[in-house]
Motif scaffolding. Sequence first.
Motif, PDB file in Angstrom:
ATOM      1  N   ALA A 102       0.929  -1.213  -0.083  1.00  0.00           N
ATOM      2  CA  ALA A 102      -0.030  -0.207   0.123  1.00  0.00           C
ATOM      3  C   ALA A 102       0.793   1.270  -0.091  1.00  0.00           C
ATOM      4  O   ALA A 102       1.969   1.244   0.529  1.00  0.00           O
ATOM      5  CB  ALA A 102      -0.813   0.000   1.231  1.00  0.00           C
ATOM      6  N   THR A 103       0.276   2.389  -0.663  1.00  0.00           N
ATOM      7  CA  THR A 103       0.841   3.512  -0.496  1.00  0.00           C
ATOM      8  C   THR A 103      -0.137   4.555   0.010  1.00  0.00           C
ATOM      9  O   THR A 103      -0.018   5.949  -0.165  1.00  0.00           O
ATOM     10  CB  THR A 103       1.219   4.142  -2.067  1.00  0.00           C
ATOM     11  OG1 THR A 103       0.260   3.819  -3.111  1.00  0.00           O
ATOM     12  CG2 THR A 103       2.538   3.359  -2.500  1.00  0.00           C
ATOM     13  N   VAL A 104      -1.507   3.908   0.595  1.00  0.00           N
ATOM     14  CA  VAL A 104      -2.489   4.545   1.121  1.00  0.00           C
ATOM     15  C   VAL A 104      -2.464   4.392   2.557  1.00  0.00           C
ATOM     16  O   VAL A 104      -1.899   3.475   2.970  1.00  0.00           O
ATOM     17  CB  VAL A 104      -3.626   4.362   0.389  1.00  0.00           C
ATOM     18  CG1 VAL A 104      -3.706   4.830  -1.152  1.00  0.00           C
ATOM     19  CG2 VAL A 104      -4.086   2.870   0.215  1.00  0.00           C
ATOM     20  N   GLU A 105      -3.241   5.084   3.191  1.00  0.00           N
ATOM     21  CA  GLU A 105      -3.438   4.958   4.611  1.00  0.00           C
ATOM     22  C   GLU A 105      -4.849   4.653   5.128  1.00  0.00           C
ATOM     23  O   GLU A 105      -5.947   5.140   4.139  1.00  0.00           O
ATOM     24  CB  GLU A 105      -3.170   6.262   5.517  1.00  0.00           C
ATOM     25  CG  GLU A 105      -1.690   6.369   5.380  1.00  0.00           C
ATOM     26  CD  GLU A 105      -1.186   7.508   6.178  1.00  0.00           C
ATOM     27  OE1 GLU A 105      -1.944   8.167   6.780  1.00  0.00           O
ATOM     28  OE2 GLU A 105      -0.025   7.679   6.119  1.00  0.00           O
ATOM     29  N   ARG A 106      -5.399   4.158   5.925  1.00  0.00           N
ATOM     30  CA  ARG A 106      -6.719   3.838   6.415  1.00  0.00           C
ATOM     31  C   ARG A 106      -7.352   5.086   6.687  1.00  0.00           C
ATOM     32  O   ARG A 106      -6.993   6.152   7.155  1.00  0.00           O
ATOM     33  CB  ARG A 106      -6.913   3.054   7.596  1.00  0.00           C
ATOM     34  CG  ARG A 106      -8.054   2.794   8.075  1.00  0.00           C
ATOM     35  CD  ARG A 106      -8.043   1.787   9.424  1.00  0.00           C
ATOM     36  NE  ARG A 106      -9.466   1.042   9.585  1.00  0.00           N
ATOM     37  CZ  ARG A 106     -10.125   1.810  10.542  1.00  0.00           C
ATOM     38  NH1 ARG A 106      -9.761   2.547  11.272  1.00  0.00           N
ATOM     39  NH2 ARG A 106     -11.309   1.182  10.879  1.00  0.00           N
ATOM     40  N   GLY A 107      -8.584   5.232   6.196  1.00  0.00           N
ATOM     41  CA  GLY A 107      -9.393   6.533   6.200  1.00  0.00           C
ATOM     42  C   GLY A 107      -9.317   7.545   5.027  1.00  0.00           C
ATOM     43  O   GLY A 107      -9.975   8.552   5.066  1.00  0.00           O
ATOM     44  N   GLN A 108      -8.327   7.331   4.347  1.00  0.00           N
ATOM     45  CA  GLN A 108      -8.012   8.191   3.199  1.00  0.00           C
ATOM     46  C   GLN A 108      -9.113   8.254   2.049  1.00  0.00           C
ATOM     47  O   GLN A 108      -9.497   7.159   1.825  1.00  0.00           O
ATOM     48  CB  GLN A 108      -6.643   7.792   2.494  1.00  0.00           C
ATOM     49  CG  GLN A 108      -6.120   8.715   1.456  1.00  0.00           C
ATOM     50  CD  GLN A 108      -4.790   8.276   0.857  1.00  0.00           C
ATOM     51  OE1 GLN A 108      -3.880   7.826   1.908  1.00  0.00           O
ATOM     52  NE2 GLN A 108      -4.471   8.643  -0.363  1.00  0.00           N
ATOM     53  N   GLN A 109      -9.442   9.265   1.418  1.00  0.00           N
ATOM     54  CA  GLN A 109     -10.475   9.193   0.357  1.00  0.00           C
ATOM     55  C   GLN A 109      -9.828   8.790  -0.929  1.00  0.00           C
ATOM     56  O   GLN A 109      -8.724   9.298  -0.972  1.00  0.00           O
ATOM     57  CB  GLN A 109     -11.162  10.394   0.435  1.00  0.00           C
ATOM     58  CG  GLN A 109     -12.001  10.814   1.474  1.00  0.00           C
ATOM     59  CD  GLN A 109     -13.358   9.921   1.637  1.00  0.00           C
ATOM     60  OE1 GLN A 109     -13.952   9.593   0.837  1.00  0.00           O
ATOM     61  NE2 GLN A 109     -13.557   9.274   3.146  1.00  0.00           N
ATOM     62  N   VAL A 110     -10.371   8.129  -1.864  1.00  0.00           N
ATOM     63  CA  VAL A 110      -9.874   7.894  -3.167  1.00  0.00           C
ATOM     64  C   VAL A 110     -10.959   8.151  -4.089  1.00  0.00           C
ATOM     65  O   VAL A 110     -12.003   7.822  -3.892  1.00  0.00           O
ATOM     66  CB  VAL A 110      -9.200   6.453  -3.172  1.00  0.00           C
ATOM     67  CG1 VAL A 110      -7.749   6.420  -2.062  1.00  0.00           C
ATOM     68  CG2 VAL A 110     -10.077   5.550  -2.889  1.00  0.00           C
ATOM     69  N   ALA A 111     -10.304   8.614  -5.457  1.00  0.00           N
ATOM     70  CA  ALA A 111     -11.198   8.527  -6.376  1.00  0.00           C
ATOM     71  C   ALA A 111     -10.941   7.328  -7.128  1.00  0.00           C
ATOM     72  O   ALA A 111      -9.889   6.524  -7.176  1.00  0.00           O
ATOM     73  CB  ALA A 111     -10.965   9.797  -7.210  1.00  0.00           C
ATOM     74  N   ALA A 112     -12.089   7.162  -8.162  1.00  0.00           N
ATOM     75  CA  ALA A 112     -11.805   5.805  -9.000  1.00  0.00           C
ATOM     76  C   ALA A 112     -10.439   6.368 -10.014  1.00  0.00           C
ATOM     77  O   ALA A 112     -10.278   7.277 -10.435  1.00  0.00           O
ATOM     78  CB  ALA A 112     -12.844   5.511 -10.128  1.00  0.00           C
ATOM     79  N   GLY A 113      -9.427   5.218 -10.051  1.00  0.00           N
ATOM     80  CA  GLY A 113      -8.203   5.296 -10.661  1.00  0.00           C
ATOM     81  C   GLY A 113      -6.904   5.702 -10.054  1.00  0.00           C
ATOM     82  O   GLY A 113      -5.825   5.684 -10.210  1.00  0.00           O
ATOM     83  N   ASP A 114      -7.382   6.237  -8.560  1.00  0.00           N
ATOM     84  CA  ASP A 114      -6.268   6.660  -7.651  1.00  0.00           C
ATOM     85  C   ASP A 114      -5.437   5.447  -7.415  1.00  0.00           C
ATOM     86  O   ASP A 114      -6.029   4.314  -7.267  1.00  0.00           O
ATOM     87  CB  ASP A 114      -6.830   7.257  -6.442  1.00  0.00           C
ATOM     88  CG  ASP A 114      -7.033   8.676  -6.689  1.00  0.00           C
ATOM     89  OD1 ASP A 114      -6.995   9.141  -7.759  1.00  0.00           O
ATOM     90  OD2 ASP A 114      -7.494   9.177  -5.724  1.00  0.00           O
ATOM     91  N   VAL A 115      -4.041   5.496  -7.411  1.00  0.00           N
ATOM     92  CA  VAL A 115      -3.109   4.418  -7.057  1.00  0.00           C
ATOM     93  C   VAL A 115      -3.306   4.139  -5.487  1.00  0.00           C
ATOM     94  O   VAL A 115      -3.119   4.974  -4.446  1.00  0.00           O
ATOM     95  CB  VAL A 115      -1.787   4.911  -7.271  1.00  0.00           C
ATOM     96  CG1 VAL A 115      -0.699   3.737  -6.898  1.00  0.00           C
ATOM     97  CG2 VAL A 115      -1.639   5.147  -9.024  1.00  0.00           C
ATOM     98  N   LEU A 116      -3.485   2.700  -5.167  1.00  0.00           N
ATOM     99  CA  LEU A 116      -3.507   2.302  -3.846  1.00  0.00           C
ATOM    100  C   LEU A 116      -2.321   1.796  -3.301  1.00  0.00           C
ATOM    101  O   LEU A 116      -1.987   1.664  -2.418  1.00  0.00           O
ATOM    102  CB  LEU A 116      -4.786   0.923  -3.677  1.00  0.00           C
ATOM    103  CG  LEU A 116      -6.022   1.456  -4.333  1.00  0.00           C
ATOM    104  CD1 LEU A 116      -6.925   0.196  -4.339  1.00  0.00           C
ATOM    105  CD2 LEU A 116      -6.691   2.630  -3.411  1.00  0.00           C
ATOM    106  N   GLY A 117      -1.422   1.359  -4.426  1.00  0.00           N
ATOM    107  CA  GLY A 117      -0.283   0.669  -4.169  1.00  0.00           C
ATOM    108  C   GLY A 117       0.602  -0.025  -5.158  1.00  0.00           C
ATOM    109  O   GLY A 117       0.119   0.336  -6.454  1.00  0.00           O
ATOM    110  N   ARG A 118       1.392  -0.993  -4.898  1.00  0.00           N
ATOM    111  CA  ARG A 118       2.107  -1.559  -6.164  1.00  0.00           C
ATOM    112  C   ARG A 118       2.001  -3.255  -5.931  1.00  0.00           C
ATOM    113  O   ARG A 118       1.827  -3.716  -4.609  1.00  0.00           O
ATOM    114  CB  ARG A 118       3.573  -1.423  -5.969  1.00  0.00           C
ATOM    115  CG  ARG A 118       3.909   0.128  -6.076  1.00  0.00           C
ATOM    116  CD  ARG A 118       3.928   0.784  -7.664  1.00  0.00           C
ATOM    117  NE  ARG A 118       3.804   1.847  -7.675  1.00  0.00           N
ATOM    118  CZ  ARG A 118       3.586   2.713  -8.735  1.00  0.00           C
ATOM    119  NH1 ARG A 118       3.488   1.887 -10.054  1.00  0.00           N
ATOM    120  NH2 ARG A 118       3.795   3.986  -9.079  1.00  0.00           N
ATOM    121  N   LEU A 119       1.648  -3.775  -7.114  1.00  0.00           N
ATOM    122  CA  LEU A 119       1.618  -5.367  -7.032  1.00  0.00           C
ATOM    123  C   LEU A 119       2.980  -5.948  -6.647  1.00  0.00           C
ATOM    124  O   LEU A 119       3.817  -5.649  -7.042  1.00  0.00           O
ATOM    125  CB  LEU A 119       1.153  -5.621  -8.349  1.00  0.00           C
ATOM    126  CG  LEU A 119       0.540  -6.957  -8.461  1.00  0.00           C
ATOM    127  CD1 LEU A 119      -0.458  -7.445  -7.625  1.00  0.00           C
ATOM    128  CD2 LEU A 119       0.230  -7.296 -10.183  1.00  0.00           C
TER     129      LEU A 119
END
Length: 190
Positions: A102-119
């Motif tokens: 993950a490159t995101v944190e719990r509670g963070q708002q994201v839009a469709a297409g925003d990067v969540l992390g790396r496979l």
Amino acid sequence: MRSVVGGLLAVVLFLATPAQAHLEEPRGVWPLDPEPAVVRGFEPPPAPWAAGHRGVDLRGHPGQAVRAALPGTIGFVGSIGGKPVVTVLHGARRTTYEPVVATVERGQQVAAGDVLGRLTTTDSHCFPASCLHWGLVRGTGEGQEYLDPLTLVGSGPVRLLPLWRDEPVTLRLPWTPLLETWRRPVDWLA
């Protein structure tokens, strides 16, 4: 007469548009870009406790950006069964992505297409290849239901409408086992 027909048409279109918009599911984006190949499809279990494939596997490559399929809030970032997982909440539904660093944190708002992390490859059940296990769940607890995430991007199983008729299309003859109707060439001599 034209104005009456035109007015009625405008009213029908005005009234039909909100109802159709309400029935449509929000269209999502593929979590991998470009559109990936589906390595393994959705195979729902026959019962909640039974074995099945509760999502789809999408072909990817190590380090590839994994994106949110729909807008929402990050609900979980962590490890489940030793695999790094990210979950995005979308009201009564949630999407899951694994194995994702993950490159995101719990509670963070994201839009469709925003990067969540790396496979990542090492925790992939497609190892030694890389694939993203993408899931879609509606509800929580005992009432949760696994859904096919491909429906978010306009894919998934084809559903045909039933063909309704008063009479059958063809008459069906009674079934007869094949060996009862087959005769050997020498049977006619007896």
